[in-house]
Each structure stands twice: as C-alpha cells, then as structure tokens.
Design an enzyme around this catalytic site. Structure first.
Site, PDB file in Angstrom:
ATOM      1  N   HIS A   1     -23.552  37.773  26.804  1.00 27.62           N
ATOM      2  CA  HIS A   1     -24.654  37.824  25.832  1.00 27.62           C
ATOM      3  C   HIS A   1     -25.846  38.516  26.489  1.00 27.62           C
ATOM      4  O   HIS A   1     -25.744  38.945  27.661  1.00 27.62           O
ATOM      5  CB  HIS A   1     -25.003  36.414  25.348  1.00 27.62           C
ATOM      6  CG  HIS A   1     -25.236  35.436  26.461  1.00 27.62           C
ATOM      7  ND1 HIS A   1     -26.289  35.541  27.344  1.00 27.62           N
ATOM      8  CD2 HIS A   1     -24.526  34.349  26.871  1.00 27.62           C
ATOM      9  CE1 HIS A   1     -26.239  34.550  28.218  1.00 27.62           C
ATOM     10  NE2 HIS A   1     -25.165  33.817  27.965  1.00 27.62           N
TER      11      HIS A   1
ATOM     12  N   GLY B   1     -28.428  37.444  27.856  1.00 23.25           N
ATOM     13  CA  GLY B   1     -28.867  36.864  29.132  1.00 23.25           C
ATOM     14  C   GLY B   1     -28.121  37.534  30.287  1.00 23.25           C
ATOM     15  O   GLY B   1     -28.739  38.011  31.246  1.00 23.25           O
ATOM     16  N   HIS B   2     -26.797  37.610  30.177  1.00 18.74           N
ATOM     17  CA  HIS B   2     -25.998  38.294  31.206  1.00 18.74           C
ATOM     18  C   HIS B   2     -26.420  39.764  31.321  1.00 18.74           C
ATOM     19  O   HIS B   2     -26.549  40.293  32.412  1.00 18.74           O
ATOM     20  CB  HIS B   2     -24.500  38.287  30.832  1.00 18.74           C
ATOM     21  CG  HIS B   2     -23.883  36.927  30.738  1.00 18.74           C
ATOM     22  ND1 HIS B   2     -23.432  36.402  29.551  1.00 18.74           N
ATOM     23  CD2 HIS B   2     -23.618  35.982  31.680  1.00 18.74           C
ATOM     24  CE1 HIS B   2     -22.907  35.209  29.765  1.00 18.74           C
ATOM     25  NE2 HIS B   2     -23.015  34.916  31.044  1.00 18.74           N
TER      26      HIS B   2
ATOM     27  N   GLU C   1     -32.384  32.248  36.001  1.00 16.32           N
ATOM     28  CA  GLU C   1     -33.152  30.997  36.146  1.00 16.32           C
ATOM     29  C   GLU C   1     -32.717  29.959  35.124  1.00 16.32           C
ATOM     30  O   GLU C   1     -33.038  28.793  35.256  1.00 16.32           O
ATOM     31  CB  GLU C   1     -34.645  31.289  36.002  1.00 16.32           C
ATOM     32  CG  GLU C   1     -35.194  32.069  37.172  1.00 16.32           C
ATOM     33  CD  GLU C   1     -36.678  32.302  37.108  1.00 16.32           C
ATOM     34  OE1 GLU C   1     -37.275  32.599  38.154  1.00 16.32           O
ATOM     35  OE2 GLU C   1     -37.259  32.210  35.993  1.00 16.32           O
ATOM     36  N   LYS C   2     -31.991  30.388  34.103  1.00 12.68           N
ATOM     37  CA  LYS C   2     -31.432  29.457  33.120  1.00 12.68           C
ATOM     38  C   LYS C   2     -30.660  28.323  33.819  1.00 12.68           C
ATOM     39  O   LYS C   2     -30.707  27.174  33.407  1.00 12.68           O
ATOM     40  CB  LYS C   2     -30.527  30.260  32.174  1.00 12.68           C
ATOM     41  CG  LYS C   2     -29.388  29.534  31.533  1.00 12.68           C
ATOM     42  CD  LYS C   2     -29.828  28.793  30.320  1.00 12.68           C
ATOM     43  CE  LYS C   2     -28.699  28.269  29.487  1.00 12.68           C
ATOM     44  NZ  LYS C   2     -27.672  27.548  30.229  1.00 12.68           N
ATOM     45  N   ASP C   3     -29.937  28.707  34.893  1.00 11.05           N
ATOM     46  CA  ASP C   3     -29.196  27.719  35.691  1.00 11.05           C
ATOM     47  C   ASP C   3     -29.923  27.576  37.025  1.00 11.05           C
ATOM     48  O   ASP C   3     -29.430  28.002  38.075  1.00 11.05           O
ATOM     49  CB  ASP C   3     -27.756  28.201  35.894  1.00 11.05           C
ATOM     50  CG  ASP C   3     -27.067  28.418  34.559  1.00 11.05           C
ATOM     51  OD1 ASP C   3     -26.653  27.446  33.934  1.00 11.05           O
ATOM     52  OD2 ASP C   3     -26.992  29.589  34.112  1.00 11.05           O
TER      53      ASP C   3
ATOM     54  N   MET D   1     -19.017  34.193  33.864  1.00 14.23           N
ATOM     55  CA  MET D   1     -17.767  33.628  33.335  1.00 14.23           C
ATOM     56  C   MET D   1     -17.425  34.304  32.000  1.00 14.23           C
ATOM     57  O   MET D   1     -16.597  33.790  31.240  1.00 14.23           O
ATOM     58  CB  MET D   1     -17.892  32.118  33.171  1.00 14.23           C
ATOM     59  CG  MET D   1     -18.094  31.436  34.524  1.00 14.23           C
ATOM     60  SD  MET D   1     -17.486  29.756  34.578  1.00 14.23           S
ATOM     61  CE  MET D   1     -18.595  28.966  33.451  1.00 14.23           C
TER      62      MET D   1
ATOM     63  N   SER E   1     -23.242  31.162  26.717  1.00 13.07           N
ATOM     64  CA  SER E   1     -21.921  31.390  26.112  1.00 13.07           C
ATOM     65  C   SER E   1     -21.523  30.187  25.274  1.00 13.07           C
ATOM     66  O   SER E   1     -20.822  30.310  24.271  1.00 13.07           O
ATOM     67  CB  SER E   1     -20.869  31.610  27.195  1.00 13.07           C
ATOM     68  OG  SER E   1     -21.281  32.641  28.060  1.00 13.07           O
ATOM     69  N   ARG E   2     -21.985  29.002  25.677  1.00  5.50           N
ATOM     70  CA  ARG E   2     -21.644  27.780  24.947  1.00  5.50           C
ATOM     71  C   ARG E   2     -22.276  27.732  23.549  1.00  5.50           C
ATOM     72  O   ARG E   2     -21.822  26.962  22.701  1.00  5.50           O
ATOM     73  CB  ARG E   2     -22.090  26.546  25.731  1.00  5.50           C
ATOM     74  CG  ARG E   2     -21.275  26.300  26.970  1.00  5.50           C
ATOM     75  CD  ARG E   2     -21.844  25.150  27.758  1.00  5.50           C
ATOM     76  NE  ARG E   2     -21.261  25.090  29.088  1.00  5.50           N
ATOM     77  CZ  ARG E   2     -20.124  24.473  29.391  1.00  5.50           C
ATOM     78  NH1 ARG E   2     -19.459  23.836  28.460  1.00  5.50           N
ATOM     79  NH2 ARG E   2     -19.659  24.481  30.611  1.00  5.50           N
TER      80      ARG E   2
END
Ligand code: AMP
Length: 281
Positions: free
Chosen positions: A34, A36-37, A150-152, A30, A188-189
C-alpha cells in the site's frame, strides 16, 4: 524489474552491483503493498542507486496460526505496482524453505529490554521472529540503507538495536507513518476491514491525538482511563493496550520527563488486530 527467489542469486547480483560502486537501499515487507510501503520504496529510490524490496510473509513472527493463514497476499498485484514505479527496483520473493533452509526456527537475540512491553508483551516471540528474518536478510542483502516505517515503532527500535548488536554496516532510515485522509494508519490488515469497520478504526488515531492534546493538562493515568472508557463504547473495538512510553527504551511512563515520548495503541477492530502510535511533542 528483476525478481529473485533464490538467496545466493540475489546475493551475487547485489555483490556485483556493490563492486561497481552502486548504493543499495532495502525495504523489507510482507507484501500486500500500500502507499505506506511505497513511501519507503520512494525514499530509497531517491537516496540510493538500487532498491531491493523483499516480499515475504515471515512465519516465525506470527504467534497465531490463523493470523498467518489469513494474512493478505497478492504477489501479482505487488509486482505490477513495483514495476510501474521504477526499473531500479529489485524484488526478492523467497519461499519459506529458501530463507529457513535449516528449518523454521527462531533465533535468540538480546533486545536490551525493548521487547518487554506492548507488542512484546501481547505477541509472544513476535520480535524474535522479526529479528530472525531481518538478521537473515541483512546478512546477504548488502544494503547501505534499510527503510522502516514508524507505524511499527517498536519494531523499528528492535531493528536499530539488532544493527548495533550484530554490527551490520546498514543505516536504518525512519519513515513517517502514512495515513488515509481520516487518519487511519495504512496497513495490509486494513484489507480485512469493511467500510464501516475502517471508519470505526479511526478512533484509534483519535485516541492517540487525544493523548497528544491532553498531555500537558491531565495526568497520564487520567488520559489512559479516559481512552479506555471512550473506546469501550464501541462494541467492535477491543482495546489491548494504550501506553505512553519513552521513545528510546520503550518503557511505559507515568510522568513526562523528556520530550521524547510516544503514545502507542493496539486494538482489535471487528476482529482485526491493528496498531498505531504517534509522537507526543
Ligand atoms: P509490513 O509489510 O507490514 O511488514 O511492513 C513493511 C514495512 O512497511 C515496515 O517497515 C512497516 O513499518 C512499513 N509500513 C507499514 N505500514 C506503514 C505506513 N502506514 N506508513 C509507513 N510505513 C509503513
């Protein structure tokens, strides 16, 4: 770096690449990218010839209109970042009307119970929204591999189930959670948090680690109670759930029967909803 906004164009382009034997990796995001992406993108670049990164804030997965409106977005920065990494990246950045040409609507899916708990319980229709958009993307991005964090973790299991149910010829690659030095899972949050809230948010990771340390010493009920007690000391934290669940079916458990369990947490920190999870063994 090629940037597509049009579904049929990206589909044709990828189809031609497939026809000449290129392998394709797909990283749905989305945006507001960062590290992670980027770790997903880099894994795809290693394993495949071409990496497609979609950047699309999917309206159907938000159960709160304000959350959708205030979701961080910086497409110029994202494109600059991706183009600095590799010329083997293709970006797909459609408008909502392009992906939802028949209207912004949820589709029905059989999640085999994976949506019953945690995010599924607290964010109504969230996973139907996620599956609706991923199903669309998978149907015209002919990827060999799709990379999910794996974060989500619950989302990742939902997509593994979608691939099986819809018989997509895509292999999902699980990618480990990337964290800042103090343990906060990148998200992102996090852009919405100030410095001190970020520090306070590290208590979510600390809670997960507490569970990991104590899992062989005290009962799951006691672990949960201690975590609720401890986090209630922070006025900026509003814990939504802390759950230990089976990795496969995501059912919350009260006694450990196998080594395939994870601890999951969701909380508002200074009004920003964050989630995290870790493997317990
Ligand atoms: P999002 O843009 O939040 O929808 O995330 C896009 C993809 O990046 C999903 O597969 C996420 O699980 C993954 N992702 C987000 N944050 C992280 C992180 N800190 N570490 C690894 N993957 C992540």
């Amino acid at each position: 770096m090629l940037i597509f906004r049009d579904t049929s164009r990206v589909q044709n382009h990828l189809h031609n690449l497939k026809n000449i034997g290129k392998t394709i990796g797909f990283v749905p995001t989305m945006g507001s990218l960062h590290d992670g992406h980027i770790s997903l993108v880099k894994q795809s670049l290693i394993q495949t010839d071409i990496t497609v990164v979609s950047i699309f804030i999917n309206p159907t997965q938000f159960n709160n209109i304000d959350d959708l409106k205030t979701y961080p977005s910086d497409i110029d920065k994202d494109l600059k970042l991706l183009s600095s990494i590799s010329d083997k990246i293709i970006v797909f950045n459609p408008d909502p009307d392009e992906l939802y040409s028949g209207g912004i609507r949820l589709e029905d899916f059989n999640f085999n119970g994976l949506d019953k708990y945690m995010e599924g319980e607290f964010r109504k229709h969230h996973f139907s929204g996620v599956a609706t958009v991923v199903n669309k993307l998978f149907s015209f991005i002919e990827a060999d591999f799709a990379y999910f964090g794996e974060k989500d973790f619950q989302q990742l299991r939902i997509i593994e189930n979608l691939i099986k149910e819809k018989k997509f010829k895509i292999k999902l690659i699980r990618c480990e959670t990337i964290r800042s030095k103090d343990g906060l899972a990148l998200s992102s949050r996090n852009n919405k948090l100030d410095f001190s809230s970020k520090k306070i948010a590290t208590n979510l990771f600390k809670a997960l680690n507490f569970a990991k340390e104590k899992i062989d010493e005290i009962s799951i009920d006691e672990i949960e109670q201690k975590i609720w007690d401890n986090l209630s000391n922070f006025k900026q934290i509003k814990l939504e759930y802390f759950v230990i669940a089976d990795e496969q079916n995501l059912k919350p458990i009260k006694t450990i029967k196998s080594s395939k369990n994870r601890a999951f947490i969701a909380a508002y920190v200074s009004g920003v909803r964050l989630i995290d999870n870790i493997k317990l063994y």
